[in-house]
Scaffold this motif. Structure first.
Motif, mmCIF file in Angstrom:
data_model
loop_
_atom_site.group_PDB
_atom_site.id
_atom_site.type_symbol
_atom_site.label_atom_id
_atom_site.label_comp_id
_atom_site.label_asym_id
_atom_site.label_seq_id
_atom_site.Cartn_x
_atom_site.Cartn_y
_atom_site.Cartn_z
ATOM 1 N N ALA A 380 34.521 39.127 45.127
ATOM 2 C CA ALA A 380 34.120 39.087 43.715
ATOM 3 C C ALA A 380 33.746 37.696 43.237
ATOM 4 C CB ALA A 380 35.258 39.631 42.849
ATOM 5 N N GLU A 381 33.880 36.668 44.079
ATOM 6 C CA GLU A 381 33.652 35.291 43.608
ATOM 7 C C GLU A 381 32.297 35.102 42.920
ATOM 8 O OE1 GLU A 381 33.088 30.691 45.046
ATOM 9 O OE2 GLU A 381 33.046 32.306 46.497
ATOM 10 N N MET A 487 41.658 38.543 29.421
ATOM 11 C CA MET A 487 42.159 39.402 30.477
ATOM 12 C C MET A 487 43.117 40.461 29.940
ATOM 13 S SD MET A 487 44.613 36.451 32.167
ATOM 14 C CE MET A 487 44.920 37.318 33.684
ATOM 15 N N LEU A 488 43.742 40.181 28.783
ATOM 16 C CA LEU A 488 44.669 41.156 28.204
ATOM 17 C C LEU A 488 43.974 42.446 27.777
ATOM 18 C CD1 LEU A 488 47.222 39.158 26.051
ATOM 19 C CD2 LEU A 488 47.709 40.640 27.991
ATOM 20 N N GLU A 520 39.488 49.274 33.504
ATOM 21 C CA GLU A 520 38.027 49.201 33.582
ATOM 22 C C GLU A 520 37.393 49.493 32.224
ATOM 23 O OE1 GLU A 520 37.268 51.897 36.791
ATOM 24 O OE2 GLU A 520 37.289 50.287 38.303
ATOM 25 N N ALA A 521 37.963 50.440 31.507
ATOM 26 C CA ALA A 521 37.447 50.721 30.162
ATOM 27 C C ALA A 521 37.670 49.536 29.231
ATOM 28 C CB ALA A 521 38.111 51.982 29.604
ATOM 29 N N VAL A 552 37.361 41.365 33.998
ATOM 30 C CA VAL A 552 36.737 41.969 35.183
ATOM 31 C C VAL A 552 37.527 41.623 36.439
ATOM 32 C CG1 VAL A 552 34.670 41.972 36.637
ATOM 33 C CG2 VAL A 552 34.452 42.054 34.141
ATOM 34 N N ALA A 553 38.022 40.388 36.532
ATOM 35 C CA ALA A 553 38.829 39.995 37.692
ATOM 36 C C ALA A 553 40.045 40.911 37.840
ATOM 37 C CB ALA A 553 39.266 38.542 37.554
#
Length: 567
Positions: A380-381, A487-488, A520-521, A552-553
């Protein structure tokens, strides 16, 4: 090409006016592009004047070295063009007294002609004048005789030696002799990664192919010894040092001064790497680096690249390099030790405890699962780097790869039980990942480790509780909430879904799949969110349109775990 200038025809005068405005100790000649010390004593009391100059575009040279203990005046030509003889003569007449003047000239035809003619005119007016020519470029040593070599960045060290001699009250002949002796013990070689662009020009001066460099070029972009493929910095620097050392016949045990010089567009990060390699290469030849400088000293406008200058020194020359001096661009040289100073850490944050090591040992599936996470992060980088680059500094992909490295390097002792594994992983991540990602992930994993303490075979519900605790720790640490575009936005929905499914008695694989679907949602929803925290918040609506890289990560490593859980 965009540059912060006004009229391209006035860039030199505008630049000199800016220097004079900024520095009270500098004066600007009204009718010539000459910077001169404004604190010079009356002519009869002046020591030998030391002057230099040449085409502009090499800033901070040459005006940046005008000051006590260095240059008395500097003459600036147009960009990459020699100043006129009249301008040089004007500088001599304003700066020199009966003691005379030494002109330090880089070995280019235009400079030699105009400075030489000005010296003759000055002598005719009764001003004793000597010329010192610097020809320190060793790159073309096999095709150009020494007297025809170019003068490049090492000239700055000759300025210092001559300025110290003049400040010490030496005679004109003595100042010139010391400057010439320093120039004779000097070698310089450069490498360019690209070309410079002149003010007002629409394109660079030359073009290098992708992955191509120019070795040994001049400071105006003149051809070097060869074009070659890009190589690691250590390899390039070792080759340059070898060329200089062989040309100057530097013998083991000798002392040298080192100047690491950026050509205008080279970052301090890169120059520090070059300095590291240069010191290692010189020490590898048993040469003692008595003084060293690293920075932009004589550039080529915005050229990416660098040069290395090495000068053989003795006690007298070191004393001259160390002598007091004040100028905008000068600073005292560093005194590198014989080896790098390494300081051991004073505390050990190793996570394992004797109780943890006594666990029964995790089944192979745990290692298989984390190995899948590592692969997913590496794959994924590019995607994560591109997403992060839209709203941040683009380092997320590299950070996740460093996280993958940390996973792959976990010791055998880490796999005793879930708590020990997560604690070891948390400490590995905090050491491996810089920026915000490292603290967030490390905090979450360490919180989860505490949640699973004493549990050798956790159930889906117990894993869900540990996951929820980790996600909560990220919110506490960063202060974010769902909707802030972080990210949360993936983690919190995932933790809620995982907990609900596990509480309902669903098997681990199904519960985790529901967590992944929620993550993902949540990640997809960030594309339409206005960021409120982190660097992306500075961009406001400009960051919208693409999902948050951190969210996404989360989905990428969660998907890897889902595949393993399902199998």
């Amino acid at each position: 090409m965009k540059k912060l200038i006004n009229d391209p025809r006035r860039v030199v005068r505008d630049m000199l006016e800016g220097l004079a405005d900024f520095s009270p100790h500098l004066g600007l000649l009204a009718d010539e592009n000459v910077i001169v010390r404004s604190d010079l004593p009356p002519p009869a009391a002046r020591p030998v004047a030391v002057l230099s100059g040449g085409g502009s575009g090499h800033e901070p040279a040459h005006a940046g070295y005008v000051g006590p203990g260095l240059l008395s005046a500097a003459v600036a030509g147009d960009v990459f063009t020699s100043p006129s003889a009249d301008a040089v003569l004007g500088a001599i007449r304003i700066a020199a007294g009966p003691a005379g003047a030494v002109l330090i000239v880089k070995n280019y035809t235009g400079d030699r002609l105009n400075f030489g003619l000005a010296a003759e005119m000055a002598r005719a007016k009764g001003i004793p004048t000597e010329i010192v020519v610097v020809a320190d470029d060793v790159a073309l040593r096999h095709s150009v005789e020494p007297a025809r070599r170019r003068g490049i960045a090492g000239t700055v060290l000759v300025h210092k030696v001559a300025g110290a001699a003049a400040a010490a009250g030496l005679t004109l002949a003595e100042v010139a002799q010391r400057a010439r002796a320093a120039a004779d013990e000097l070698g310089t070689m450069g490498v360019a990664l690209g070309a410079a662009t002149l003010p007002g020009a629409s394109q660079p001066g030359f073009v290098l192919a992708e992955g191509e460099i120019e070795l040994g070029l001049g400071i105006h972009g003149e051809p070097g010894v060869e074009r070659a493929a890009m190589q690691p910095a250590d390899t390039l620097v070792a080759a340059i040092v070898a060329t200089i050392a062989e040309d100057r016949a530097l013998a083991p045990g000798e002392r040298v001064a080192l100047l690491v010089n950026g050509l205008g567009a080279t970052t301090p990060l890169e120059l520090a790497i070059v300095a590291r390699a240069a010191l290692a290469a010189l020490r590898g030849r048993d040469l003692m680096v008595a003084r060293a400088w690293c920075g932009n000293f004589l550039t080529a406008l915005d050229m990416p690249g660098c040069s290395l200058s090495v000068m053989r020194v003795d006690d007298a020359r070191l004393e001259a390099l160390d002598a007091p001096a004040e100028a905008l661009a000068w600073r005292p040289g560093e005194r590198p030790g014989p080896a790098r100073s390494m300081i051991a850490a004073t505390t050990d944050m190793a996570p394992a405890t004797s109780a943890a090591i006594q666990g029964t040992g995790l089944p192979p599936a745990w290692q298989t699962a984390l190995a899948a996470v590592s692969r997913a992060l590496r794959e994924a980088e590019p995607e994560l780097a591109a997403l992060d680059g839209k709203a941040g500094d683009g380092d997320l992909g590299a950070s996740m790869v460093r996280g993958a490295d940390a996973i792959d390097a976990l010791p055998a002792s880490a796999w005793a039980n879930p708590s020990t594994l997560l604690a070891a992983l948390g400490h590995a991540l905090r050491r491996a990942i810089a920026g915000s990602s490292g603290p967030f992930y490390a905090t979450a994993v360490l919180r989860g480790a505490r949640q699973l303490a004493g549990i050798d075979a956790p159930t889906a519900a117990e894993l869900a509780q540990a996951f929820d605790a980790g996600v909560a720790s990220i919110a506490e640490l960063g202060g974010a909430v769902v909707g802030d575009r972080t990210m949360l936005d993936a983690l919190r929905p995932a933790a809620d879904a995982f907990g609900a499914a596990a509480a309902a008695g669903q098997p681990l694989a199904q519960a985790w799949q529901q967590a992944l679907d929620a993550a993902e949602a949540g990640a997809a929803a960030t594309a339409s969110m206005r960021p409120r925290l982190g660097r992306a918040a500075y961009l406001g609506e400009r960051a919208m349109g693409a999902p948050d890289g951190g969210a996404v990560a989360v989905t990428r490593w969660m998907a890897a775990l889902a595949t393993e859980a399902g199998s």
